[in-house]
Scaffold this motif. Structure first.
Motif: not given
Lengths: 99, 200
Positions: A53-60
């Motif tokens: 759910i955490n876009d920041e974690i997924i994109s990095n």
């Protein structure tokens, strides 16, 4: 976090007392493992959601993730190594337990 | 069991990424808390049923504490050593290992100290530690040793990893796992700030 530790410890002790006094119906007792497994898989599913759910974690995930992965492998590896080194000082009475 | 765990995590990541709005994360803390309480309650019953185990543990005595001690030292030393190779400051790398798998706490401590990137790294690294532990506990228990399988879990040996440990080892190891988890969990909020403050 102290309160959550106490809370977890409290519920564990509560379960422990119930288990110790043998106040469970045999029917429920036979299902303990299944209940535990279902709870665990549910928690892991939720944990997966918190990552997904955490876009920041997924994109990095690949840059931070690679570094984090390497660190975690070493952390686990050295934990295994150090416990292996002190293992001989810990008296395990496996045969006695199994009998 | 390991395959089921892997599938559960992947399904969760997929569900979170594709189907759920970000706002959902506001409710996740409570869901995890309730799930963990139910799980711990039944794990407690399981441990309580092993009545003679408590006597065995009394016999084991203080030497059992060597397990959490070795886990803590091993985790910190391991992350410090690899930190050197990753061009990280040794104290910052050590602080990640000092999370002992308790990803929410270690990352929050680091974030509150102003380490934003380190916090994310600690979060992921300790999430990975938990996943690695859950997947490899049955394997380590079978091919290396039962106590070694406990060491992989760190702080999570008292909650999420405990059912996996208890199904992969024996009741005695499960109790040692719980003791290890409790001591590691207690240690995390103490050692993360200490290691971070180490002069390097």
């Amino acid at each position: 976090m102290v309160t959550s530790l106490l809370k977890y410890l409290g519920i564990l002790i509560l379960g422990g007392i119930i288990g110790f006094k043998g106040k469970l119906s045999p029917k429920l007792e036979g299902k303990l493992n299944t209940i535990q497994t279902v709870c665990l898989l549910f928690l892991l599913f939720i944990m997966g959601i918190t990552i997904g759910i955490n876009d920041e974690i997924i994109s990095n995930i690949f840059s931070i993730g690679l570094k984090a992965g390497i660190i975690s492998v070493f952390t686990v590896g050295f934990s295994i190594l150090f416990v292996h080194l002190v293992k001989k000082f810990i008296p395990m009475e496996e045969k006695e337990i199994e009998s | 069991m390991s395959l089921k765990i892997f599938i559960a995590v992947i399904l969760g990541v997929g569900t979170g990424y594709f189907f759920l709005p970000t706002e959902f994360s506001n409710n996740i803390g409570l869901i995890i808390d309730i799930g963990l309480m139910v799980l711990l309650f039944f794990v407690g019953i399981d441990i309580g049923k092993q009545k003679d185990i408590l006597d065995k543990i009394k016999k084991l005595g203080f030497k059992v504490l060597l397990v959490p001690l070795a886990v803590i030292v091993g985790s910190v030393v391991g992350s410090m050593i690899i930190g050197l190779f990753l061009n990280m400051k040794i104290n910052e790398a050590g602080a990640i290992g000092a999370g002992l798998g308790w990803y929410s706490l270690s990352s929050t401590i680091l974030l509150s100290d102003g380490y934003v990137e380190l916090s994310a790294l600690a979060f992921l690294s300790n999430v990975f530690r938990e996943i690695i532990a859950l997947i490899f506990i049955p394997v380590v228990a079978k091919y290396i040793g039962k106590l070694e399988s406990v060491s992989t879990a760190g702080a999570t040996a008292m909650d999420t990893a405990l059912p996996v440990i208890s199904s992969s080892t024996d009741p005695q190891t499960s109790i040692i796992a719980f003791i290890t988890g409790v001591i590691c969990s207690t240690a995390v909020p103490i050692i993360v700030p200490i290691i971070l403050k180490l002069p390097v």
